[in-house]
Design an enzyme around this catalytic site. Sequence first.
Site, PDB file in Angstrom:
ATOM      1  N   LYS A  87       1.030  -1.510   0.198  1.00  0.00           N
ATOM      2  CA  LYS A  87       0.067  -0.304  -0.096  1.00  0.00           C
ATOM      3  C   LYS A  87       1.128   1.459   0.276  1.00  0.00           C
ATOM      4  CE  LYS A  87      -3.272   2.423   3.318  1.00  0.00           C
ATOM      5  NZ  LYS A  87      -4.666   2.787   2.129  1.00  0.00           N
TER       6      LYS A  87
ATOM      7  N   THR B 250      -2.199   7.147   0.147  1.00  0.00           N
ATOM      8  CA  THR B 250      -3.951   7.476   0.711  1.00  0.00           C
ATOM      9  C   THR B 250      -4.636   8.209   0.542  1.00  0.00           C
ATOM     10  OG1 THR B 250      -4.502   7.539   3.152  1.00  0.00           O
ATOM     11  CG2 THR B 250      -2.523   8.248   2.499  1.00  0.00           C
TER      12      THR B 250
ATOM     13  N   GLU C 101      -3.340   1.025  -3.459  1.00  0.00           N
ATOM     14  CA  GLU C 101      -4.032   0.752  -2.368  1.00  0.00           C
ATOM     15  C   GLU C 101      -3.747  -0.834  -2.050  1.00  0.00           C
ATOM     16  OE1 GLU C 101      -6.097   2.290   0.044  1.00  0.00           O
ATOM     17  OE2 GLU C 101      -6.387   4.190  -0.441  1.00  0.00           O
TER      18      GLU C 101
HETATM   19  C1  LIG Z   1      -8.188   9.488  11.032  1.00  0.00           C
HETATM   20  C2  LIG Z   1      -9.022   8.889   9.272  1.00  0.00           C
HETATM   21  O1  LIG Z   1      -9.182   9.963   8.775  1.00  0.00           O
HETATM   22  N1  LIG Z   1      -8.032   7.691   9.374  1.00  0.00           N
HETATM   23  C3  LIG Z   1      -7.670   6.892   8.080  1.00  0.00           C
HETATM   24  C4  LIG Z   1      -7.817   7.519   6.793  1.00  0.00           C
HETATM   25  C5  LIG Z   1      -7.858   6.619   5.609  1.00  0.00           C
HETATM   26  N2  LIG Z   1      -7.315   5.618   5.644  1.00  0.00           N
HETATM   27  C6  LIG Z   1      -6.478   4.760   4.703  1.00  0.00           C
HETATM   28  C7  LIG Z   1      -8.409   4.257   4.036  1.00  0.00           C
HETATM   29  C8  LIG Z   1      -7.644   3.616   2.451  1.00  0.00           C
HETATM   30  O2  LIG Z   1      -6.915   2.731   3.113  1.00  0.00           O
HETATM   31  C9  LIG Z   1      -7.135   4.940   2.321  1.00  0.00           C
HETATM   32  C10 LIG Z   1      -8.092   6.315   1.992  1.00  0.00           C
HETATM   33  O3  LIG Z   1      -8.859   6.946   2.018  1.00  0.00           O
HETATM   34  O4  LIG Z   1      -6.675   5.715   3.485  1.00  0.00           O
HETATM   35  C11 LIG Z   1      -6.762   5.190   7.554  1.00  0.00           C
HETATM   36  O5  LIG Z   1      -6.340   4.109   7.119  1.00  0.00           O
HETATM   37  N3  LIG Z   1      -7.081   6.042   8.201  1.00  0.00           N
END
Ligand SMILES: CC(=O)Nc1ccn([C@H]2C[C@H](O)[C@@H](CO)O2)c(=O)n1
Length: 104
Positions: A19, A22, A72
């Site tokens: 990954k 994000t 991702e």
């Molecule tokens: C607090 C918060 O927003 N935490 C997050 C946001 C996104 N992710 C991950 C989930 C997906 O794989 C990507 C896309 O948003 O990022 C996360 O782990 N924690």
Amino acid sequence: MNDITFFQRFENDIVAGRKTITLRDASESHFTPGQQLRVGRYEDDVYFCTIEVVSVTPVALDQLTDEHARQENMTLPELKEVIAEIYPGLNELYAIVFTRVTKA
Ligand SMILES: CC(=O)Nc1ccn([C@H]2C[C@H](O)[C@@H](CO)O2)c(=O)n1
């Protein structure tokens, strides 16, 4: 103190380099290329690795592609479902591309 958190279920993929992106909202769009970030688990804030930011690029939800999903380690429908759960109703996202530089 960590700089960014990820849900625990993504920890193994990040540490293994599967990954490398994000998608975040504007509140986490301030990171800059070259910056090294301490990464913790959202659930308990335990540090698990350090990543280096490669780029931060605005991207709309409806502009997401199979390439974003590949970065991702998901399918595009899976990615859109995750985004809808975390950021319901949000269309303006930021793609943070990163490399993992050290692990705990
Ligand atoms: C607090 C918060 O927003 N935490 C997050 C946001 C996104 N992710 C991950 C989930 C997906 O794989 C990507 C896309 O948003 O990022 C996360 O782990 N924690």
